[in-house]
Write a protein that holds these residues in place. Structure first.
Motif, short mmCIF file in Angstrom:
data_model
loop_
_atom_site.label_atom_id
_atom_site.label_comp_id
_atom_site.label_asym_id
_atom_site.label_seq_id
_atom_site.Cartn_x
_atom_site.Cartn_y
_atom_site.Cartn_z
N HIS A 91 -15.30 32.62 26.01
CA HIS A 91 -15.62 32.21 27.38
C HIS A 91 -15.98 33.42 28.23
CE1 HIS A 91 -15.53 30.07 31.18
NE2 HIS A 91 -15.50 28.94 30.49
N ARG A 93 -16.63 33.81 31.55
CA ARG A 93 -15.87 34.00 32.81
C ARG A 93 -14.47 34.52 32.50
NH1 ARG A 93 -13.92 35.83 35.97
NH2 ARG A 93 -13.47 35.38 38.14
N SER A 152 -21.12 41.25 30.74
CA SER A 152 -19.72 40.81 30.80
C SER A 152 -18.95 41.50 29.67
CB SER A 152 -19.63 39.29 30.58
OG SER A 152 -20.08 38.97 29.27
N GLY A 216 -19.78 26.70 40.01
CA GLY A 216 -20.20 27.98 40.58
C GLY A 216 -21.71 28.02 40.77
N LYS A 280 -14.71 30.59 42.61
CA LYS A 280 -13.93 31.11 41.48
C LYS A 280 -14.66 30.92 40.14
CE LYS A 280 -10.72 27.54 39.95
NZ LYS A 280 -9.54 26.84 40.21
N TYR A 281 -15.69 30.07 40.12
CA TYR A 281 -16.45 29.89 38.88
C TYR A 281 -17.65 30.83 38.78
CZ TYR A 281 -13.49 25.82 38.56
OH TYR A 281 -12.40 25.02 38.50
N GLU A 282 -17.85 31.66 39.81
CA GLU A 282 -18.92 32.66 39.73
C GLU A 282 -18.41 33.86 38.93
OE1 GLU A 282 -21.89 32.32 43.42
OE2 GLU A 282 -20.02 33.35 43.88
N ARG A 283 -19.35 34.61 38.38
CA ARG A 283 -18.99 35.80 37.61
C ARG A 283 -19.34 37.06 38.41
NH1 ARG A 283 -20.90 32.70 32.33
NH2 ARG A 283 -19.41 31.04 32.65
N GLU A 286 -23.73 38.18 36.77
CA GLU A 286 -24.24 36.95 36.17
C GLU A 286 -25.41 37.27 35.23
OE1 GLU A 286 -24.21 34.06 34.89
OE2 GLU A 286 -24.13 32.66 36.59
#
Ligand code: NDP
Ligand code: GDR
Length: 337
Positions: A91, A93, A152, A216, A280-283, A286
């Motif tokens: 995952h 995120r 990420s 997000g 909170k669902y944004e990274r 991105e």
């Protein structure tokens, strides 16, 4: 002689489809199962074989990608013809919250497996589940020659796994391949990845069990394919004469917003009435657009995708509605699609 394979990540989306594919081809399939305090074999239940069955060809073994000694022991004992490394903290995120753990399982776990093959001295072929996340901010379309720019901890760990796989191929003549797979989904997709989160919410909102769906970034563009077709590509890579790396994708892209339209539309609903934003669902960083060019896989392996994202959205919505209706009527829900 029947072939045998070891699949790490057998309990995940891809592992379950790959296990079914290999069983249908007559393989004996060994799966690596990690210890959990609750059952984690739901995706295998519909073809799971009781350990006491004499002729069984699906055998699960407790081990973990963080435990190198267990991996050496397993490989030395099983001597599989093929190894598929699908196990990962997958995952994106979550990888920002658990970067060291992600690096350990997703990155170092790959090296542990490669080194275990070397240490156990077995003759096997290995598939590494590499990812389009390695391309990160490199502009689309992406192919095997596109430079990596991961965005990420997960993407960085996959780049490490990718190059380790190439290095073991070059250094030790190991038949090791990277499948650089773009996003692929199915009714078995984990519930926290965006497509499944959406299709599951469609079913629940339709049934009156949920009022809103929090998401997000809706602008991200992805190339979504159908998981059962993608595991066929993995198998083909290991049947080829020479080891190489391949992009696997549909070449067609859509935004999260587009997918919302198709999924809610499949149930006759308008997504804008239900979807809300939650940061909170944004990274922190991105990946804006991933669109794959899989022409090498088509030319060399004869692999071509059939299902495109609008059909995929419809199939997933239908499956989630069916599963929810079965659950509400008290039936045992089996993840067999
Ligand atoms: P899932 O998240 O559905 O499955 C991941 C699997 O890895 C599960 O079986 C999980 O076990 C297992 N796992 C997690 N941690 C460990 C560990 N420490 N030791 C051993 N096993 C572990 O992923 P997918 O099936 O979607 O993906 C398969 C692989 O392909 C992954 O490596 C993923 O990163 C990669 N990938 C996926 C893409 C996609 O779009 N689906 C695209 C490109 C690459 P448990 O069930 O117990 O959690
Ligand atoms: P991804 O898949 O990060 O591409 O990784 P995910 O479905 O998590 O996100 C896709 C895009 O949707 C946006 N998004 C949200 N994502 C999630 N999970 N939850 C939300 O609420 C949400 N709202 C918007 C994300 O920001 C992103 O842009 C998947 C995994 O399977 C990896 O293991 C794999 O390597 C890559 O695909 C290819």
């Amino acid at each position: 002689m029947t072939k045998s394979a070891l699949i790490t990540g057998v309990t995940g989306q891809d592992g379950s489809y790959l296990a079914e594919l290999l069983l249908s081809k007559g393989y004996t399939v060994h799966g690596l199962l990690r210890r959990s305090s609750s059952f984690n074999t739901a995706r295998l239940d519909h073809f799971y074989q009781d350990p006491h069955e004499a002729e069984r060809r699906l055998i699960l073994h407790h081990a973990d990608l963080t435990d190198g000694v267990a991996l050496v022991n397993l490989l030395r004992d099983l001597r599989p013809d093929e190894v598929y490394n699908l196990g990962a903290q997958s995952h994106v995120r979550v990888s920002f919250d658990a970067p060291l753990y992600t690096g350990d399982v997703t990155g170092m776990g790959t090296v542990r497996l490669l080194e275990s093959i070397r240490a156990s001295g077995i003759d096997t072929r290995i598939y590494q589940a590499s990812s389009s996340e390695m391309f990160g901010s490199a502009p689309p379309p992406q192919n095997e020659g596109t430079p990596f720019h991961p965005r990420s901890p997960y993407g960085c760990a996959k780049v490490f796994g990718y190059w380790s796989t190439v290095n073991y191929r070059e250094a030790y003549d190991l038949f090791a391949v990277n499948g650089i797979l773009f996003n692929h989904e199915s009714p078995r997709r984990g519930e926290t990845f965006v497509t499944r989160k959406i299709t599951r919410a469609v079913a629940r909102i339709r049934a009156g069990l949920q009022k809103e769906l929090f998401l997000g970034n809706l602008d991200a563009v992805r190339d979504w394919g159908y998981a059962p077709e993608y595991v066929e590509a993995m198998w083909r890579m290991l049947q080829h004469d020479t080891p190489d790396d391949y992009v696997v994708a549909t070449g067609e892209a859509a935004s999260v917003r587009d997918f919302l339209g198709a999924a809610f539309g499949a149930a006759g609903m308008d997504w804008e009435e239900y979807v809300r934003f939650d940061a909170k669902y944004e990274r922190p960083t991105e990946v804006d657009a991933l669109i794959g060019d899989a022409s090498k896989a088509e030319k060399v392996l004869g692999w071509k995708p059939r299902v495109r994202w609008p059909e995929l959205a419809r199939v997933m919505v239908e499956a989630d509605i069916g599963a929810l209706e079965a659950e509400l009527s008290g039936e045992t829900v089996r993840i067999d699609r």
